[in-house]
Scaffold this motif. Structure first.
Motif, PDB file in Angstrom:
ATOM      1  N   ASP A   1    -120.979 -57.757  49.448  1.00 28.36           N
ATOM      2  CA  ASP A   1    -121.351 -56.873  50.549  1.00 28.36           C
ATOM      3  C   ASP A   1    -120.949 -57.556  51.854  1.00 28.36           C
TER       4      ASP A   1
ATOM      5  N   ARG B   1    -121.728 -60.743  56.775  1.00 23.81           N
ATOM      6  CA  ARG B   1    -121.515 -60.882  58.226  1.00 23.81           C
ATOM      7  C   ARG B   1    -122.845 -61.142  58.937  1.00 23.81           C
TER       8      ARG B   1
ATOM      9  N   ASN C   1    -120.901 -56.517  54.955  1.00 22.28           N
ATOM     10  CA  ASN C   1    -121.835 -56.338  56.074  1.00 22.28           C
ATOM     11  C   ASN C   1    -123.026 -57.284  55.954  1.00 22.28           C
TER      12      ASN C   1
END
Length: 128
Positions: free
Chosen positions: A9, A14, A11
């Motif tokens: 994933d 991040r 996101n």
């Protein structure tokens, strides 16, 4: 040369690198993020593979490991604890005998996992 770390994933990864490590990507593409940190670079890429997390996949060298650990713990990073022959952590930090001769006589190290299960390390050389 740059390290490449898989992320299921992107996101979530991040957010981890931003919130926990204070790092922001310098470049983005649909399936990856590139970071520059401490004179080197690494990238996160979308992968359906499974990270083994059984070995250090990337590491940083710091001048003051205690200060670094305090700062990262304050950001919510959880450090691994080990009690193995030749490797025992105390409050997350291991004293490691021997090192590359140009670096010193030993190293102090810590390890933690990112949001994707990658095992990351931080080391401080023990100078003579």
């Amino acid at each position: 040369m740059a390290t490449r770390l898989p992320a299921k994933d992107l996101n979530r990864a991040r957010a981890f690198y931003s919130e926990k490590l204070g790092l922001e990507p310098v470049e983005e593409r649909a399936c990856g993020l590139r970071y520059v940190c401490g004179g080197s670079e690494f990238a996160l890429f979308v992968s359906a593979g499974t990270q083994s997390g059984t070995h250090t996949q990337m590491g940083w060298e710091v001048e003051d490991i205690e200060a670094t650990v305090r700062e990262l713990r304050a950001r919510g990073v959880e450090f691994e604890e080990y009690d193995l022959p030749g490797l025992k952590t105390v409050n997350g930090i291991a004293e490691i005998a021997g090192n590359y001769p140009s670096k010193g006589v030993g190293e102090r190290g810590v390890w933690f996992r990112d949001s994707e299960g990658n095992l990351l390390g931080i080391g401080q050389p023990v100078r003579t």
